[in-house]
Enzyme design. Structure first.
Site, short mmCIF file in Angstrom:
data_model
loop_
_atom_site.label_atom_id
_atom_site.label_comp_id
_atom_site.label_asym_id
_atom_site.label_seq_id
_atom_site.Cartn_x
_atom_site.Cartn_y
_atom_site.Cartn_z
N GLN A 125 4.33 5.08 30.14
CA GLN A 125 4.60 6.38 30.70
C GLN A 125 4.59 8.05 30.40
O GLN A 125 5.21 8.34 30.79
CB GLN A 125 6.46 6.49 30.98
CG GLN A 125 6.06 4.40 32.23
CD GLN A 125 7.65 3.98 31.66
OE1 GLN A 125 8.09 4.35 33.76
NE2 GLN A 125 7.97 4.02 31.23
N ASP A 128 3.30 12.59 25.64
CA ASP A 128 3.28 13.50 24.68
C ASP A 128 1.39 13.06 24.00
O ASP A 128 2.42 13.48 22.87
CB ASP A 128 4.98 13.18 23.99
CG ASP A 128 5.43 11.34 23.44
OD1 ASP A 128 3.67 10.70 23.82
OD2 ASP A 128 6.72 11.08 23.31
N HIS A 143 1.47 8.29 33.78
CA HIS A 143 1.32 9.29 33.53
C HIS A 143 0.65 10.81 33.31
O HIS A 143 1.17 11.89 33.87
CB HIS A 143 2.96 9.49 33.81
CG HIS A 143 3.67 8.53 34.59
ND1 HIS A 143 5.08 8.53 34.29
CD2 HIS A 143 3.31 7.64 35.58
CE1 HIS A 143 5.71 7.07 34.77
NE2 HIS A 143 4.27 7.27 35.98
N CYS A 171 -8.27 28.66 35.41
CA CYS A 171 -9.85 27.88 34.94
C CYS A 171 -10.46 28.65 34.77
O CYS A 171 -10.77 29.82 34.93
CB CYS A 171 -9.87 27.13 36.34
SG CYS A 171 -11.36 26.39 36.02
N CYS A 174 -13.54 29.06 37.52
CA CYS A 174 -13.30 29.55 39.02
C CYS A 174 -12.37 30.01 39.01
O CYS A 174 -12.01 31.11 39.92
CB CYS A 174 -13.57 28.10 39.94
SG CYS A 174 -11.49 27.21 39.63
N SER A 213 14.23 3.64 31.00
CA SER A 213 15.12 3.34 32.23
C SER A 213 14.84 2.38 33.35
O SER A 213 16.08 2.00 34.40
CB SER A 213 15.91 4.95 32.81
OG SER A 213 14.55 5.29 33.28
C1 BJW Z 1 16.56 4.58 24.09
C2 BJW Z 1 16.11 5.37 23.02
C3 BJW Z 1 15.92 4.99 21.58
C4 BJW Z 1 16.86 6.46 24.77
N1 BJW Z 1 15.29 3.84 21.26
N2 BJW Z 1 14.99 2.93 23.45
C5 BJW Z 1 9.33 2.04 44.91
C6 BJW Z 1 11.17 1.65 44.74
C7 BJW Z 1 11.87 3.56 44.46
C8 BJW Z 1 11.23 4.51 44.54
C9 BJW Z 1 9.33 4.69 44.91
C10 BJW Z 1 8.28 3.63 44.73
N3 BJW Z 1 7.41 3.54 44.50
C11 BJW Z 1 7.42 4.85 44.50
C12 BJW Z 1 7.84 5.37 44.24
C13 BJW Z 1 8.70 6.89 44.33
C14 BJW Z 1 8.51 7.44 42.90
C15 BJW Z 1 9.40 6.76 42.06
O1 BJW Z 1 9.93 6.08 41.69
N4 BJW Z 1 11.10 7.28 42.34
C16 BJW Z 1 13.11 6.75 41.81
C17 BJW Z 1 12.96 7.70 40.81
C18 BJW Z 1 13.44 6.43 43.23
N5 BJW Z 1 7.36 7.44 42.51
C19 BJW Z 1 6.46 7.73 42.49
O2 BJW Z 1 6.64 8.50 42.75
C20 BJW Z 1 5.25 7.62 42.05
N6 BJW Z 1 3.90 7.60 42.81
C21 BJW Z 1 4.00 6.84 43.64
O3 BJW Z 1 4.43 5.08 43.52
O4 BJW Z 1 2.71 6.40 43.98
C22 BJW Z 1 2.23 5.93 45.34
C23 BJW Z 1 3.41 6.75 46.78
C24 BJW Z 1 3.43 8.46 46.62
C25 BJW Z 1 3.86 8.78 47.81
C26 BJW Z 1 4.55 8.05 48.76
C27 BJW Z 1 4.91 6.90 48.14
C28 BJW Z 1 3.91 6.09 47.22
C29 BJW Z 1 5.28 8.74 40.88
C30 BJW Z 1 5.34 8.09 39.32
C31 BJW Z 1 5.40 9.88 38.45
C32 BJW Z 1 6.44 9.78 37.55
N7 BJW Z 1 5.79 11.12 36.79
C33 BJW Z 1 7.13 11.40 35.37
C34 BJW Z 1 6.60 13.12 35.14
C35 BJW Z 1 5.77 13.25 34.12
C36 BJW Z 1 5.38 14.23 34.02
C37 BJW Z 1 5.69 14.68 32.93
O5 BJW Z 1 6.32 14.17 32.07
O6 BJW Z 1 6.61 15.78 32.97
O7 BJW Z 1 7.17 10.96 34.25
S1 BJW Z 1 8.77 11.11 35.66
C38 BJW Z 1 9.49 11.82 34.78
O8 BJW Z 1 9.99 9.69 34.52
C39 BJW Z 1 8.63 10.80 33.50
C40 BJW Z 1 8.84 9.61 32.46
O9 BJW Z 1 7.00 8.68 32.45
C41 BJW Z 1 9.16 8.18 34.05
C42 BJW Z 1 10.33 7.57 33.51
O10 BJW Z 1 11.17 7.98 32.53
P1 BJW Z 1 11.05 7.08 31.67
O11 BJW Z 1 10.06 6.76 30.84
O12 BJW Z 1 11.90 5.61 31.57
O13 BJW Z 1 12.30 8.29 30.37
P2 BJW Z 1 14.19 8.33 30.93
O14 BJW Z 1 14.62 9.74 30.30
O15 BJW Z 1 14.31 7.67 32.55
O16 BJW Z 1 14.50 6.99 30.21
C43 BJW Z 1 15.09 6.31 28.84
C44 BJW Z 1 14.63 5.99 28.35
O17 BJW Z 1 15.19 5.55 26.92
C45 BJW Z 1 16.71 5.28 28.92
O18 BJW Z 1 16.75 4.35 28.94
C46 BJW Z 1 17.05 5.57 27.23
O19 BJW Z 1 18.20 4.55 27.29
C47 BJW Z 1 16.42 4.84 26.30
N8 BJW Z 1 16.39 5.86 25.98
N9 BJW Z 1 16.35 6.68 22.80
C48 BJW Z 1 15.71 2.67 22.59
N10 BJW Z 1 15.51 5.74 20.45
ZN ZN Z 2 -11.63 26.01 38.02
#
Ligand code: BJW
Ligand code: ZN
Length: 267
Positions: A125, A128, A143, A171, A174, A213
């Site tokens: 996900q 980086d 992502h 861009c 354009c 998470s």
């Molecule tokens: C360690 C550690 C160490 C620390 N060792 N561990 C079903 C149910 C509910 C909602 C939805 C669903 N389906 C879709 C949705 C809506 C939404 C969603 O999921 N919302 C929820 C939050 C409720 N999803 C979307 O909108 C997605 N699109 C989609 O589904 O399209 C279809 C659709 C469209 C329209 C309507 C409906 C459906 C898109 C999701 C895009 C997420 N984008 C981001 C930003 C990316 C760009 C950027 O980086 O700026 O992605 S948000 C952010 O969260 C980023 C991450 O990839 C993502 C996940 O986070 P991650 O990696 O889990 O990080 P953390 O910080 O949350 O957790 C870190 C973990 O590491 C923790 O647990 C720590 O304990 C641990 N940790 N240090 C081991 N050293």
């Molecule tokens: Zn362009």
């Protein structure tokens, strides 16, 4: 290591039944290593936690990327439409931070494993690029990437490591505003990448979820897909997540230490 989070121990009273706990027993680590050794196809899903020990801030929790600001406040098309300067300031800052960071031992072990396990797939996900910097090939970036930009006018996508001129990079073809080629909330994931990730989850016999998470979908659903398809589910995380209770083995601690430890134990 700016922004790095160190493992400081498991808060009292929060340890879950059946959970390995902060002090991994040899037995549970050996069990996980044994499962890995006998797996024919391994799929791995990583999240921000795998890069935390490189100094990349995570999204949620203490010291998270957006402390005081929820992820949706910056990572959404609405935020970009409202204030592209604000959103770009945030992404330019992250590109700048990342340019000075390196992969950690966790990334490096995963890169080694691609040649160790047959049918290995790495799904991330993270935006980086640190898996690739460690040598991982064919990484499924659910992502997108912080190192790619897309034109909001002509749609052309370009990879660039150069320092982009603010406040809103435009861009060269354009003149329209560029945007980071990442997937924001409410946007669909790149279809071929998601399809390949779903296939990997359904076809693997071991699914390892590291440093996520497990809150954001559809990425979080991959582990459930794998489990429902009969895979052994292993989680590595500092904390318990919504996935922990369903994992066959939950290893608690920093990925950058647990992965090398597991690697040493694989027979
Ligand atoms: C360690 C550690 C160490 C620390 N060792 N561990 C079903 C149910 C509910 C909602 C939805 C669903 N389906 C879709 C949705 C809506 C939404 C969603 O999921 N919302 C929820 C939050 C409720 N999803 C979307 O909108 C997605 N699109 C989609 O589904 O399209 C279809 C659709 C469209 C329209 C309507 C409906 C459906 C898109 C999701 C895009 C997420 N984008 C981001 C930003 C990316 C760009 C950027 O980086 O700026 O992605 S948000 C952010 O969260 C980023 C991450 O990839 C993502 C996940 O986070 P991650 O990696 O889990 O990080 P953390 O910080 O949350 O957790 C870190 C973990 O590491 C923790 O647990 C720590 O304990 C641990 N940790 N240090 C081991 N050293
Ligand atoms: Zn362009």
């Amino acid at each position: 290591m700016a922004g790095a989070r160190r493992w400081k121990g498991w808060p009292a009273g929060t340890q879950r039944p059946g959970y390995a706990g902060p002090m991994q027993t040899d037995e549970i680590l050996n069990r996980a290593a044994g499962r890995l050794a006998s797996a024919e196809s391994v799929a791995i899903l990583t999240g921000a936690g795998v890069s935390a020990e490189s100094g990349v801030p995570t999204f949620r929790g203490h010291g998270g990327l957006w402390e005081g600001r929820r992820p949706e406040q910056l990572a959404s098309p609405e935020a970009f439409a409202r204030s592209p300067e604000d959103v770009w300031r945030f992404y330019l800052w992250r590109r700048d931070l990342l340019a000075g960071l390196r992969p950690n031992p966790g990334h490096r072990i995963l890169a080694r494993w691609q040649d160790r396990f047959p049918g290995f797939r790495l799904i991330t996900q993270n935006v980086d690029g640190l898996h690739q910097a460690a040598g991982s090939r064919e990484v499924l970036e659910l992502h997108g990437s912080l190192w790619r930009v897309r034109c909001t006018g002509c749609g052309v996508e370009t990879e660039t490591r150069e320092v982009l001129p603010g406040p809103i990079p435009t861009c060269q073809d354009c003149g329209a505003a560029l945007r980071p080629a990442v997937v924001w909330f409410g946007e669909v994931l790149p279809e071929p990448v998601l399809r390949a990730a779903l296939e990997a989850a359904r076809d693997c016999d071991l699914f390892l979820c590291i440093g996520t998470s497990s809150l954001v979908h559809p990425a979080a659903g991959l582990a459930w897909e794998a489990r429902q398809s009969g895979a052994v589910l292993i989680e590595i995380n500092l904390e318990a997540t919504p996935l922990t209770r369903s994992a066959h083995i939950a290893l608690q601690g920093p990925a950058g230490e647990i992965l090398p430890d597991l690697d040493r134990r694989i027979p």
